[in-house]
Design a protein around this motif. Structure first.
Motif, PDB file in Angstrom:
ATOM      1  N   VAL A 138      11.895  17.013  27.245  1.00 21.75           N
ATOM      2  CA  VAL A 138      12.094  17.868  26.078  1.00 21.75           C
ATOM      3  C   VAL A 138      13.148  17.258  25.155  1.00 21.75           C
ATOM      4  O   VAL A 138      12.983  17.229  23.925  1.00 21.75           O
ATOM      5  N   GLN A 139      14.229  16.749  25.749  1.00 23.42           N
ATOM      6  CA  GLN A 139      15.273  16.125  24.940  1.00 23.42           C
ATOM      7  C   GLN A 139      14.760  14.886  24.231  1.00 23.42           C
ATOM      8  O   GLN A 139      15.085  14.659  23.059  1.00 23.42           O
ATOM      9  N   ASN A 140      13.942  14.080  24.910  1.00 24.87           N
ATOM     10  CA  ASN A 140      13.382  12.885  24.274  1.00 24.87           C
ATOM     11  C   ASN A 140      12.470  13.265  23.114  1.00 24.87           C
ATOM     12  O   ASN A 140      12.521  12.632  22.050  1.00 24.87           O
TER      13      ASN A 140
ATOM     14  N   ILE B 145      13.736  14.431  15.545  1.00 25.74           N
ATOM     15  CA  ILE B 145      14.879  14.299  14.637  1.00 25.74           C
ATOM     16  C   ILE B 145      14.877  12.929  13.982  1.00 25.74           C
ATOM     17  O   ILE B 145      15.134  12.806  12.776  1.00 25.74           O
ATOM     18  N   ARG B 146      14.551  11.892  14.755  1.00 25.95           N
ATOM     19  CA  ARG B 146      14.534  10.532  14.209  1.00 25.95           C
ATOM     20  C   ARG B 146      13.468  10.387  13.127  1.00 25.95           C
ATOM     21  O   ARG B 146      13.728   9.828  12.056  1.00 25.95           O
TER      22      ARG B 146
ATOM     23  N   GLU C 102      12.216  12.800  11.301  1.00 25.86           N
ATOM     24  CA  GLU C 102      12.661  13.578  10.136  1.00 25.86           C
ATOM     25  C   GLU C 102      13.676  12.790   9.314  1.00 25.86           C
ATOM     26  O   GLU C 102      13.638  12.792   8.082  1.00 25.86           O
ATOM     27  N   LYS C 103      14.596  12.119  10.002  1.00 29.49           N
ATOM     28  CA  LYS C 103      15.599  11.317   9.291  1.00 29.49           C
ATOM     29  C   LYS C 103      14.941  10.193   8.496  1.00 29.49           C
ATOM     30  O   LYS C 103      15.321   9.929   7.349  1.00 29.49           O
ATOM     31  N   VAL C 104      13.947   9.540   9.119  1.00 26.55           N
ATOM     32  CA  VAL C 104      13.255   8.444   8.435  1.00 26.55           C
ATOM     33  C   VAL C 104      12.532   8.968   7.193  1.00 26.55           C
ATOM     34  O   VAL C 104      12.597   8.359   6.110  1.00 26.55           O
ATOM     35  N   GLU C 105      11.850  10.115   7.330  1.00 27.99           N
ATOM     36  CA  GLU C 105      11.149  10.711   6.183  1.00 27.99           C
ATOM     37  C   GLU C 105      12.131  11.100   5.087  1.00 27.99           C
ATOM     38  O   GLU C 105      11.878  10.851   3.893  1.00 27.99           O
TER      39      GLU C 105
END
Length: 178
Positions: free
Chosen positions: A111-113, A119-120, A122-125
């Motif tokens: 779940v954490q992965n 999140i990663r 979303e950051k890239v977008e």
């Protein structure tokens, strides 16, 4: 003499390396472990004696039940004859599925992965969008900064930008009312 023999066995079972009282932590844990083993041994022997008494009272010989396998062949022969006569009842034991002791931790890690991956992305977008907005702003700024030979701003660029803004507002207003 049986009691004397039992006491000898009990004394033999006592660990010869017991530490004196107030010893190290390891010695104390060893003593506690030995005590727990002794208590468990006494409990099982008490229950077994009770079982033997109950079997004797019922008129059965203890240790000769259906679940016990004996060397004399009486129980084994009965089991063999039963399997030969009725093959439809031949059902094997189901395998016990061992529960994974780390299943909960693995699930949490998975779940954490997934959360980290989300999140990663979303950051890239977000980063792509901010770069696009910055590029667009730079283009507009370049158009607004352009000057004629006499130093006056190029009105064509300013007017087209204003016209685009008005058309965009008109579109938004028409979508809101509809």
């Amino acid at each position: 003499q049986n009691r004397n023999h039992a006491n000898n066995n009990h004394e033999r079972r006592i660990c010869p390396m017991t530490a004196p009282q107030g010893g190290s932590r390891a010695a104390r844990t060893m003593q506690e472990h030995k005590h727990r083993q002794d208590v468990k041994f006494k409990k099982t022997s008490r229950l077994l004696r009770g079982y033997q008494r109950a079997m004797k009272a019922e008129g059965y010989e203890h240790g000769k039940g259906a679940s016990r396998k004996h060397r004399d062949g009486t129980v084994e022969e009965e089991a063999d004859s039963k399997t030969q006569t009725d093959p439809s009842e031949k059902k094997g034991r189901k395998k016990l599925v061992r529960t994974d002791p780390f299943a909960k931790a693995k699930k949490m890690a998975q779940v954490q992965n997934l959360e980290r991956e989300r999140i990663r992305t979303e950051k890239v977008e977000d980063q792509k969008q901010t770069e696009q907005k910055l590029e667009k702003r730079k283009k507009v700024a370049r158009k607004h900064v352009q000057r004629t030979r006499r130093g006056q701003p190029v009105m064509k660029n300013l007017i087209t930008d204003l016209l685009d803004k008005l058309q965009k507002e008109a579109k938004e207003n028409s979508c809101d009312t509809a």
